[in-house]
Design a protein around this motif. Structure first.
Motif, PDB file in Angstrom:
ATOM      1  N   TYR A 205       0.989  -1.234  -0.134  1.00  0.00           N
ATOM      2  CA  TYR A 205       0.122  -0.078   0.006  1.00  0.00           C
ATOM      3  C   TYR A 205       0.970   1.251  -0.101  1.00  0.00           C
ATOM      4  CZ  TYR A 205      -3.981  -2.895   0.990  1.00  0.00           C
ATOM      5  OH  TYR A 205      -5.245  -3.824   1.021  1.00  0.00           O
ATOM      6  N   SER A 206       0.323   2.450  -0.638  1.00  0.00           N
ATOM      7  CA  SER A 206       1.187   3.353  -0.751  1.00  0.00           C
ATOM      8  C   SER A 206       0.851   4.146   0.764  1.00  0.00           C
ATOM      9  CB  SER A 206       0.321   4.641  -1.640  1.00  0.00           C
ATOM     10  OG  SER A 206       1.039   5.787  -1.801  1.00  0.00           O
ATOM     11  N   ALA A 207       1.796   5.078   1.204  1.00  0.00           N
ATOM     12  CA  ALA A 207       1.692   5.655   2.462  1.00  0.00           C
ATOM     13  C   ALA A 207       0.636   6.981   2.229  1.00  0.00           C
ATOM     14  CB  ALA A 207       2.656   6.176   2.974  1.00  0.00           C
ATOM     15  N   CYS A 208       0.368   7.347   1.051  1.00  0.00           N
ATOM     16  CA  CYS A 208      -0.612   8.634   0.876  1.00  0.00           C
ATOM     17  C   CYS A 208      -1.035   8.431  -0.635  1.00  0.00           C
ATOM     18  CB  CYS A 208       0.254   9.929   0.864  1.00  0.00           C
ATOM     19  SG  CYS A 208      -0.927  11.232   0.726  1.00  0.00           S
ATOM     20  N   TYR A 209      -2.472   8.399  -0.753  1.00  0.00           N
ATOM     21  CA  TYR A 209      -3.111   8.412  -2.100  1.00  0.00           C
ATOM     22  C   TYR A 209      -3.967   9.759  -2.293  1.00  0.00           C
ATOM     23  CZ  TYR A 209      -2.810   3.268  -2.031  1.00  0.00           C
ATOM     24  OH  TYR A 209      -2.346   2.057  -2.313  1.00  0.00           O
ATOM     25  N   GLN A 210      -3.638  10.924  -1.360  1.00  0.00           N
ATOM     26  CA  GLN A 210      -4.166  11.942  -1.533  1.00  0.00           C
ATOM     27  C   GLN A 210      -3.341  12.977  -2.296  1.00  0.00           C
ATOM     28  OE1 GLN A 210      -6.202  13.674   2.042  1.00  0.00           O
ATOM     29  NE2 GLN A 210      -5.785  11.686   2.952  1.00  0.00           N
ATOM     30  N   SER A 211      -4.096  14.021  -2.759  1.00  0.00           N
ATOM     31  CA  SER A 211      -2.947  15.012  -3.371  1.00  0.00           C
ATOM     32  C   SER A 211      -2.796  16.423  -2.637  1.00  0.00           C
ATOM     33  CB  SER A 211      -3.815  15.401  -4.822  1.00  0.00           C
ATOM     34  OG  SER A 211      -4.946  16.248  -4.276  1.00  0.00           O
ATOM     35  N   VAL A 212      -1.862  16.967  -2.878  1.00  0.00           N
ATOM     36  CA  VAL A 212      -1.436  18.233  -2.280  1.00  0.00           C
ATOM     37  C   VAL A 212      -1.155  19.212  -3.480  1.00  0.00           C
ATOM     38  CG1 VAL A 212      -0.514  17.418  -0.073  1.00  0.00           C
ATOM     39  CG2 VAL A 212       1.001  17.665  -2.198  1.00  0.00           C
ATOM     40  N   THR A 213      -1.595  20.690  -2.909  1.00  0.00           N
ATOM     41  CA  THR A 213      -1.447  21.655  -3.999  1.00  0.00           C
ATOM     42  C   THR A 213      -0.160  21.531  -4.869  1.00  0.00           C
ATOM     43  OG1 THR A 213      -0.575  23.026  -2.118  1.00  0.00           O
ATOM     44  CG2 THR A 213      -2.798  23.435  -3.040  1.00  0.00           C
ATOM     45  N   THR A 214       1.163  21.387  -4.311  1.00  0.00           N
ATOM     46  CA  THR A 214       2.072  21.729  -5.044  1.00  0.00           C
ATOM     47  C   THR A 214       2.546  20.355  -6.146  1.00  0.00           C
ATOM     48  OG1 THR A 214       3.182  20.412  -3.055  1.00  0.00           O
ATOM     49  CG2 THR A 214       3.654  22.846  -3.531  1.00  0.00           C
ATOM     50  N   MET A 215       1.569  19.326  -5.998  1.00  0.00           N
ATOM     51  CA  MET A 215       1.824  18.456  -6.972  1.00  0.00           C
ATOM     52  C   MET A 215       1.441  18.899  -8.353  1.00  0.00           C
ATOM     53  SD  MET A 215       0.084  14.877  -5.182  1.00  0.00           S
ATOM     54  CE  MET A 215       0.747  13.965  -4.057  1.00  0.00           C
TER      55      MET A 215
ATOM     56  N   GLY B 126      11.215  20.435  -6.895  1.00  0.00           N
ATOM     57  CA  GLY B 126       9.747  20.559  -6.264  1.00  0.00           C
ATOM     58  C   GLY B 126       9.457  19.068  -5.331  1.00  0.00           C
ATOM     59  N   GLY B 127      10.218  18.090  -5.484  1.00  0.00           N
ATOM     60  CA  GLY B 127       9.834  17.089  -4.742  1.00  0.00           C
ATOM     61  C   GLY B 127       9.940  17.431  -3.096  1.00  0.00           C
ATOM     62  N   ALA B 128      10.852  18.101  -2.749  1.00  0.00           N
ATOM     63  CA  ALA B 128      11.102  18.347  -1.334  1.00  0.00           C
ATOM     64  C   ALA B 128       9.771  19.140  -0.771  1.00  0.00           C
ATOM     65  CB  ALA B 128      12.147  19.330  -1.106  1.00  0.00           C
ATOM     66  N   GLU B 129       9.170  19.922  -1.534  1.00  0.00           N
ATOM     67  CA  GLU B 129       8.055  20.906  -1.130  1.00  0.00           C
ATOM     68  C   GLU B 129       6.807  20.016  -1.070  1.00  0.00           C
ATOM     69  OE1 GLU B 129       6.287  25.110  -2.766  1.00  0.00           O
ATOM     70  OE2 GLU B 129       8.289  24.540  -3.472  1.00  0.00           O
ATOM     71  N   VAL B 130       6.768  19.247  -2.272  1.00  0.00           N
ATOM     72  CA  VAL B 130       5.800  18.259  -2.171  1.00  0.00           C
ATOM     73  C   VAL B 130       5.707  17.221  -0.975  1.00  0.00           C
ATOM     74  CG1 VAL B 130       4.423  16.508  -3.408  1.00  0.00           C
ATOM     75  CG2 VAL B 130       5.534  18.425  -4.760  1.00  0.00           C
ATOM     76  N   THR B 131       6.916  16.803  -0.620  1.00  0.00           N
ATOM     77  CA  THR B 131       7.102  15.766   0.259  1.00  0.00           C
ATOM     78  C   THR B 131       6.623  16.288   1.749  1.00  0.00           C
ATOM     79  OG1 THR B 131       8.773  14.629  -0.818  1.00  0.00           O
ATOM     80  CG2 THR B 131       8.600  14.170   1.398  1.00  0.00           C
ATOM     81  N   LYS B 132       7.029  17.733   1.868  1.00  0.00           N
ATOM     82  CA  LYS B 132       6.680  18.274   3.092  1.00  0.00           C
ATOM     83  C   LYS B 132       5.238  18.384   3.302  1.00  0.00           C
ATOM     84  CE  LYS B 132       7.841  22.916   5.164  1.00  0.00           C
ATOM     85  NZ  LYS B 132       8.145  23.898   4.962  1.00  0.00           N
ATOM     86  N   GLN B 133       4.532  18.922   2.111  1.00  0.00           N
ATOM     87  CA  GLN B 133       3.065  19.138   2.055  1.00  0.00           C
ATOM     88  C   GLN B 133       2.355  17.907   2.594  1.00  0.00           C
ATOM     89  OE1 GLN B 133       1.123  20.948  -0.871  1.00  0.00           O
ATOM     90  NE2 GLN B 133       1.667  23.025  -0.287  1.00  0.00           N
ATOM     91  N   VAL B 134       3.042  16.633   1.992  1.00  0.00           N
ATOM     92  CA  VAL B 134       2.098  15.269   2.090  1.00  0.00           C
ATOM     93  C   VAL B 134       2.423  15.009   3.398  1.00  0.00           C
ATOM     94  CG1 VAL B 134       2.554  12.734   1.684  1.00  0.00           C
ATOM     95  CG2 VAL B 134       2.597  14.449  -0.405  1.00  0.00           C
TER      96      VAL B 134
END
Lengths: 304, 528
Positions: free
Chosen positions: B466-476, B515-523
């Motif tokens: 399973y993935s640890a997060c299936y939701q989306s965040v703004t920076t994606m 941008g991955g670091a920013e997305v990870t932070k938001q997740v």
């Protein structure tokens, strides 16, 4: 009063003289206005944070946000360079091919044979890139295609070194036949007396091409070259999109595929419009510069 | 041509132009005709009891192109509307528009941009934030209370996947409580007859799988006397998820926006994990040894499937439905057999196929519908369409007319379909997938033992990662290329040997800086 009557008469006279032509051209102008000029209003989106619910005019202004994003992006600069390289390669390698083909076709004495050849070389133009890509995948497959016979174990579509040349070659194969039409039309307009006189003077076939055919169609060549230069940032979306893959992104991702991927498929219309406007401005500058250069070398050449 | 003819021709052309233009404008400006089925654009006030119920036409837009489905809804339309009336739901008419997966996003975006968004449409959860922030879609959490049948069947995790800031913005598919209904449908499809020809057992570890694929490539598994096969194939956006699963990593085909793992209490993107290097190293060796089809990185899904069906490759990773398509294609060749195998184990005994493959999208409802039409009617219809009881419409929309298209074996709780033309016949009459307004995951129709055996594998949670997060965040949405292009580029180049495995470090650095670091932070903030 007398003056107004004079103007009306002048208008009526002009209308009588040119009215038919104006009427005939009107539908075309209306179409051009509706489909080419009216949509330009949408360019405003390139400077706005476009929100579909708010619409073009009520969406908040974003200044140069999208341009900053584009020019700061590594991917956009790579796409820009790729577009230029692929377009220039196509320009250099493809542009002369229809001219040569048209001249060769014109030199064929047997009309029936010439028409058969023409029909055959026109055919690829009518096949879409979607279908052609399927054919090319099979053709270049190390398992199924001719590469198997040659013992090549990696598809050239996967090799960054060969991919751009494949784009150029497939473009030549698909479009050069169709591209001959305009040159054949230009050639057919050359006065046959010139050729007859040249034959009497002892000019051989090559000399006739060099001294009569080519100079006679040079105006057409220059106009087409200018138009082509204007489209230099159009490296062929359909072709690249259908043929490219992750292995060749760094040499094949062009502005149009970038816009499609980052703008349209993610719904960021402002970014896509900004990139599109940038493309158009560069295209316009190139057309003006090349037209000016053409005029410097030959005052009769060019498009305006 | 003389002047008179020119003049007449010009006049005709201009008249034609002006006429078509004015008709075009009129059509746009015209108010909807007062028909019982046309769209009504006025406010959707509740009808008083003595007033006739206003009928609205609801447009549905789905990411599946079914050529057989009739644009007018076919025979099914009236049957469905009558059944709704019988269930006490009036004022509903519908139109289903379909576009294939490849073009769907672009077409949907264009419809939205031009203000013609459909009333209900399939939306991927990664896009929900963008749609909700631009006001295109309406929040749905409060409406779920009005849909008792859906509420009962909707999976909590699937609903969470449709969250934007804690609010549901799309209805994910509902799930029947049944042993054949689980969280996955993907698996490694393998040629059983080739295994038998080579006297080999079903592989259970990555090393055994390598031996099998090697034999598929070099030991003439199809007994043609030629070297005309490869061990494993796939399509350009297939990442060999089972190999990542063997290292305990969740990765699913296509965009990698939902590939997250939890490490030491922190959520990180799958592709930046150190373990990825080991997977890439394994796959690079496989490619170097010639057991991966070299066309795999170039061909699209349909071509990959054809290669498998044509017997060019011995294994590929896809859904159980694709395995069955191969069986159907080989119906005259019973000696050709195929099956989905349990996930192979990695060096540490980990294994799994990606879970949640089909719950990353749901039915979103346009805000415009709430403003202009009657959302209560639509909610009733949606709930009716998932109601599996006698008063519900689930069986009708999914399987067609009882007694004609299917029979229900109540004793064994099985659906026995009688489809002489297959699903194509149902589509032609307007039933099944196009009108399953909210999909219900039901496998009671499965009758072939092979298919049941296949589906049991990804339905078992023990076979899934399973993935640890299936939701989306703004920076994606701000950095789409890191999930779409960057991974694909490095994956292909490393596996095909153009880059060394160490280049993965460069990938990680680029992922974070682009941008991955920013997305990870938001997740991480989202999942706290």
């Amino acid at each position: 009063m007398q003056k107004a009557k004079g103007i009306t008469n002048k208008f009526i006279n002009k209308w009588r003289k040119y009215g038919d032509y104006i009427l005939l051209g009107l539908p075309g102008f209306i179409m051009l206005f509706i489909f080419r000029y009216l949509p330009m209003g949408g360019l405003i989106v390139a400077f706005k944070d476009y929100n579909v619910r708010l619409g073009f005019f009520n969406s908040p202004w974003a200044g140069t946000k999208w341009y900053n994003m584009l020019f700061m992006s590594d991917d956009f600069s790579i796409a820009f360079m790729n577009t230029l390289i692929i377009s220039l390669l196509k320009l250099v390698c493809y542009f002369p091919v229809p001219i040569i083909l048209a001249i060769l076709l014109n030199e064929l004495n047997r009309r029936y044979f010439a028409r058969t050849i023409q029909a055959v070389i026109y055919l690829p133009h009518f096949i879409s890139w979607a279908i052609l890509s399927g054919i090319l995948f099979s053709l270049f497959s190390p398992q199924l295609g001719i590469l198997k016979v040659l013992g090549i174990e990696k598809s050239p579509l996967l090799m960054p070194g060969t991919f751009r040349w494949l784009l150029v070659l497939t473009e030549i194969w698909k479009a050069s036949g169709w591209g001959t039409i305009i040159y054949l039309a230009a050639i057919s307009g050359i006065d046959p007396n010139l050729y007859e006189a040249a034959i009497i003077d002892g000019a051989n076939r090559f000399k006739r091409i060099w001294y009569i055919t080519l100079p006679s169609i040079s105006g057409t060549i220059v106009v087409l070259l200018i138009l082509r230069l204007g489209n230099i940032l159009d490296a062929g979306f359909g072709q690249v999109y259908m043929l490219y893959n992750a292995s060749v992104y760094d040499v094949a991702d062009i502005i149009d595929t970038y816009i499609f991927r980052v703008g349209l498929s993610t719904g960021r219309f402002s970014l896509a419009t900004a990139a599109g406007l940038f493309k158009s401005v560069i295209g316009l500058i190139l057309v003006l510069v090349s037209n000016r250069l053409a005029k410097i070398f030959n005052p009769d050449a060019g498009i305006m | 041509m003389n002047k008179k003819v020119w003049k007449s021709l010009s006049l005709i052309l201009v008249c034609w132009m002006v006429l078509s233009f004015s008709i075009g404008c009129q059509q746009n400006d015209q108010a909807p005709a007062p028909s019982s089925t046309d769209n009504e654009t006025e406010s959707a006030d509740k009808p008083k009891p003595d007033q006739p119920v206003k009928t609205f036409k609801y447009t549905f837009f789905i990411n599946q192109a079914i050529a057989e489905y009739p644009p007018d809804g076919g025979e099914a339309k009236q049957v469905i509307i009558d059944a709704l009336k019988e269930a006490g739901i009036e004022g509903f008419d519908y139109e289903v528009q379909m576009v294939g997966e490849g073009e769907y996003d672009t077409k949907l975006n264009v419809l939205i941009a031009s203000g013609d968004e459909p009333d209900a449409f399939m939306a991927r959860n990664i896009d929900l934030r963008r749609f909700s922030e631009s006001g295109v879609i309406t929040p749905l959490s409060k409406y779920i209370e009005q849909m008792p049948h859906y509420k009962e069947m909707a999976n909590e995790l699937d609903l969470t996947n449709m969250f934007v800031d804690g609010e549901v913005f799309a209805f994910p598919q509902a799930k029947m409580k049944h042993p054949l209904v689980g969280d996955g449908v993907h698996g490694l499809i393998i040629r059983r007859d080739w295994l038998e020809n080579l006297n080999m057992e079903t592989p259970t570890t990555l090393d055994q799988l390598y031996d099998v694929l090697h034999a598929f490539t070099y030991k003439d598994p199809n007994r043609s006397g030629e070297k005309d096969t490869y061990g494993i194939g796939g399509w350009d956006q297939n990442w060999f998820n089972f190999a990542f699963g063997a290292y305990g990593l969740f990765l699913n085909n296509g965009k990698t926006g939902h590939a997250w793992v939890e490490r030491n209490g922190k959520i990180e993107h799958t592709t930046v994990q150190p373990g990825v290097k080991e997977v890439l190293s394994t796959l690079q060796k496989w490619y170097k040894d010639g057991i991966i089809d070299p066309d795999k990185f170039v061909v699209k899904g349909k071509q990959a499937k054809e290669k498998f069906i044509n017997g060019n490759i011995g294994a590929y990773e896809n859904t159980v439905w694709w395995a069955n398509d191969a069986r159907k294609a080989w119906k005259d060749k019973p000696e050709q057999k195929v099956e989905i195998i349990p996930p192979v184990k990695g060096p540490k005994g980990l294994a799994g196929y990606p879970a949640g493959a089909i719950v990353n999208q749901g039915v979103a409802i346009a805000q415009r519908l709430v403003d202009e039409k009657d959302i209560d009617t639509l909610l009733k219809v949606l709930d009716w369409s998932v109601n599996t009881g006698k008063d519900g419409g689930f069986k009708l929309v999914t399987y067609g007319i009882e007694g004609k298209d299917y029979t229900y074996d109540a004793q064994n709780d099985r659906i026995i379909q009688t489809l002489p033309e297959g699903y194509s016949g149902l589509y032609k009459r307007g039933f099944s997938n196009p009108v399953r307004f909210i999909r219900v995951n039901d496998r009671r129709w499965m009758d072939s033992p092979e298919q049941i055996r296949d589906i049991k594998i990804p339905s078992d949670p023990n076979n899934l990662v399973y993935s640890a997060c299936y939701q989306s965040v703004t920076t994606m949405a701000d950095y789409p290329d890191i999930f779409d292009k960057l991974w694909a580029e490095y994956f292909v180049k490393i596996v095909t040997g153009e880059y060394s495995v160490d280049k993965h470090d460069e990938y990680v650095q680029k992922f974070n800086s682009q941008g991955g670091a920013e997305v990870t932070k938001q997740v991480n903030e989202l999942m706290k």
